[in-house]
Design a protein around this motif. Structure first.
Motif, short mmCIF file in Angstrom:
data_model
loop_
_atom_site.label_atom_id
_atom_site.label_comp_id
_atom_site.label_asym_id
_atom_site.label_seq_id
_atom_site.Cartn_x
_atom_site.Cartn_y
_atom_site.Cartn_z
N ALA A 1 -1.30 1.92 -1.62
CA ALA A 1 -0.17 1.08 -1.99
C ALA A 1 0.95 1.93 -2.59
O ALA A 1 2.13 1.74 -2.28
N SER B 1 2.68 3.96 0.17
CA SER B 1 3.46 3.09 1.05
C SER B 1 4.78 2.70 0.40
O SER B 1 5.85 2.77 1.03
N VAL B 2 4.72 2.29 -0.87
CA VAL B 2 5.94 1.90 -1.58
C VAL B 2 6.88 3.10 -1.73
O VAL B 2 8.10 2.99 -1.58
N TRP C 1 8.63 3.64 1.54
CA TRP C 1 9.66 2.64 1.80
C TRP C 1 10.98 3.01 1.13
O TRP C 1 12.05 2.68 1.63
N HIS D 1 2.64 1.95 5.51
CA HIS D 1 2.62 0.61 6.10
C HIS D 1 4.04 0.14 6.37
O HIS D 1 4.99 0.62 5.75
N ASP E 1 5.40 -2.97 6.02
CA ASP E 1 5.99 -3.88 5.04
C ASP E 1 4.88 -4.41 4.14
O ASP E 1 3.72 -4.03 4.28
N TRP E 2 5.26 -5.30 3.22
CA TRP E 2 4.28 -5.84 2.27
C TRP E 2 3.17 -6.62 2.98
O TRP E 2 2.00 -6.54 2.59
N LEU F 1 0.71 -4.17 4.47
CA LEU F 1 -0.04 -3.51 3.40
C LEU F 1 -1.07 -4.45 2.77
O LEU F 1 -2.25 -4.09 2.62
N ILE F 2 -0.64 -5.64 2.41
CA ILE F 2 -1.54 -6.58 1.73
C ILE F 2 -2.70 -6.99 2.62
O ILE F 2 -3.85 -7.06 2.18
#
Length: 207
Positions: free
Chosen positions: A12, A15-16, A19, A51, A53-54, A57-58
């Motif tokens: 996570a 990934s963030v 972004w 990833h 987008d959210w 990822l989620i």
């Protein structure tokens, strides 16, 4: 902290970070053409921590959370004292192996990119299904659970079919080969899982 949760937090975080940092996204994403032409083989692995987008990822991290804890326990029993290392290695190799078919298929296509932890997550899910084939799996908000072995068969068939069609932006090859890696790995390291799997599904009744 469990290894599964640690992997989720690291994924996570990266990934963030990507972004908000297009340079990292461009440098780490799976681009088979760059891998082949520039020898950037690290992309086969780093792309698994990126990833789109959210939602992407989620979905992946929730799937890993629900199944990873169980496989973490299994590895703890099979490889006493080294279970955490085996889980990390299993997950990373799952990502790597699942990207190889995409690399071979698209190595001459400069415009093709792929990202996501789906290969590693699929490996974990299918390893869990081998041990617990009758445990129901729920899709999205559908209240009816599908036994794991039935879900697994449908998932493999769908992933293979879509991979052959080659349409859309989803890397179905990663799903398919990640799942196969999870199955083969568990059978190799713990051969008894196969007859136990067969015995469980042989006694299954739909009603």
């Amino acid at each position: 902290m469990s290894v599964t949760v640690l992997i989720i937090l690291v994924t996570a975080g990266i990934s963030v970070w990507a972004w908000n940092n297009p340079t990292i996204m461009d440098r780490w994403i799976m681009n088979p053409y760059r891998v082949a032409s520039r020898g950037e083989y690290y992309r086969l692995l780093t792309s698994g921590f990126l990833h789109a987008d959210w939602g992407h990822l989620i979905f992946n991290m929730l799937s890993l959370y629900f199944f990873g804890g169980f496989i973490e326990q299994v590895f703890g029993l099979l490889f006493e004292g080294s279970g955490a290392l085996y889980l990390i290695g299993f997950y990373l190799v799952g990502i790597l192996v699942s990207d190889i078919p995409s690399f071979l298929k698209h190595r001459n296509d400069p415009g093709y990119n792929s990202l996501g932890a789906s290969g590693g997550v699929s490996a974990v899910i299918f390893a869990a299904i081998l041990f617990r084939p009758l445990t129901p799996i729920y899709l999205y908000f559908i209240p009816i659970g599908i036994p794991g072995f039935i879900f697994g068969a449908l998932y493999l068939a769908y992933s293979y079919y879509e991979a052959q069609r080659g349409r859309g932006n989803v890397n179905h090859d990663a799903h398919f080969y990640g799942a196969l890696f999870g199955i083969v790995f568990m059978i190799v390291v713990y051969p008894l899982v196969l007859p136990q799997f067969i015995e469980q599904i042989a006694g299954w009744r739909p009603f």
